[in-house]
Design an enzyme around this catalytic site. Sequence first.
Site, mmCIF file in Angstrom:
data_model
loop_
_atom_site.group_PDB
_atom_site.id
_atom_site.type_symbol
_atom_site.label_atom_id
_atom_site.label_comp_id
_atom_site.label_asym_id
_atom_site.label_seq_id
_atom_site.Cartn_x
_atom_site.Cartn_y
_atom_site.Cartn_z
ATOM 1 N N ALA A 121 0.447 -1.204 0.150
ATOM 2 C CA ALA A 121 0.408 -0.375 -0.051
ATOM 3 C C ALA A 121 1.035 0.888 -0.092
ATOM 4 C CB ALA A 121 -0.970 0.250 1.332
ATOM 5 N N GLU A 122 0.115 2.611 -0.901
ATOM 6 C CA GLU A 122 1.002 3.497 -0.508
ATOM 7 C C GLU A 122 1.683 4.167 0.556
ATOM 8 O OE1 GLU A 122 -2.850 4.273 -3.566
ATOM 9 O OE2 GLU A 122 -2.093 2.376 -2.864
ATOM 10 N N ASN A 123 1.052 4.016 1.267
ATOM 11 C CA ASN A 123 1.424 4.314 2.861
ATOM 12 C C ASN A 123 2.253 3.811 3.366
ATOM 13 O OD1 ASN A 123 -0.534 1.795 3.376
ATOM 14 N ND2 ASN A 123 -1.119 2.816 5.547
#
Length: 218
Positions: free
Chosen positions: A45-47
């Site tokens: 995930a981008e986070n």
Amino acid sequence: MDPKILIARRVAQEITPRSLVNLGIGIPTLVSDYLDEDMGVFFQAENGAVGMGHRPPEGMTDRHLTDAGGRFVSFVPGASTIDSAFSFGLIRGGHLDLTVLGALQVDEKGHLANWMIPGHYTPGMGGAMDLVTGAKKVIIAMQHTAKGAPKIVPECTLPLTSQRRVDLIVTELAVLKPEDDGLHLIERAPNVPLDVILEMTEAKLIHGTDVPEMQIGC
């Protein structure tokens, strides 16, 4: 079967063992629930989460473990957290085997619009542009219509996410594959007649006389 579950089950069939996969917000987040963790797939995930597992049981959530949409996740053995720069380095560097994203529109050429509706507040594109450009394969997981209006159109009227063509579109009615000559209908959902798919699709579809049904299991 719930349309969102049907879509997630069908998309899960496209994921190969030991691959690195990004799941976008919405229906794509359901895909991991229909994969065996023994396949060795790492979800990113981008986070900054790498190695997300199934959704945690009720009462077992950890506020520090979420995906990019703030949804609670679990981690599999070997998982890691990284900073945002490293996360986007993976995406932009072409290291993702697959990304699964939602969509507002997809057109006959396979162009995707999924980040804004003009006149509506949008905080930003997020990682969508980077994911569509950087991932080795792009699958769209979405419902076929929105409030009765077709989302698969001759040409996107909303701002495009990328000039790149997506690789596959999975809806609760059909599986579609954009090619150089147009948009091919390759599968239809169980018990969904061809004429229903054509009626609910504005784009021109290329298809044979006997389109096979999806095989999605129980």
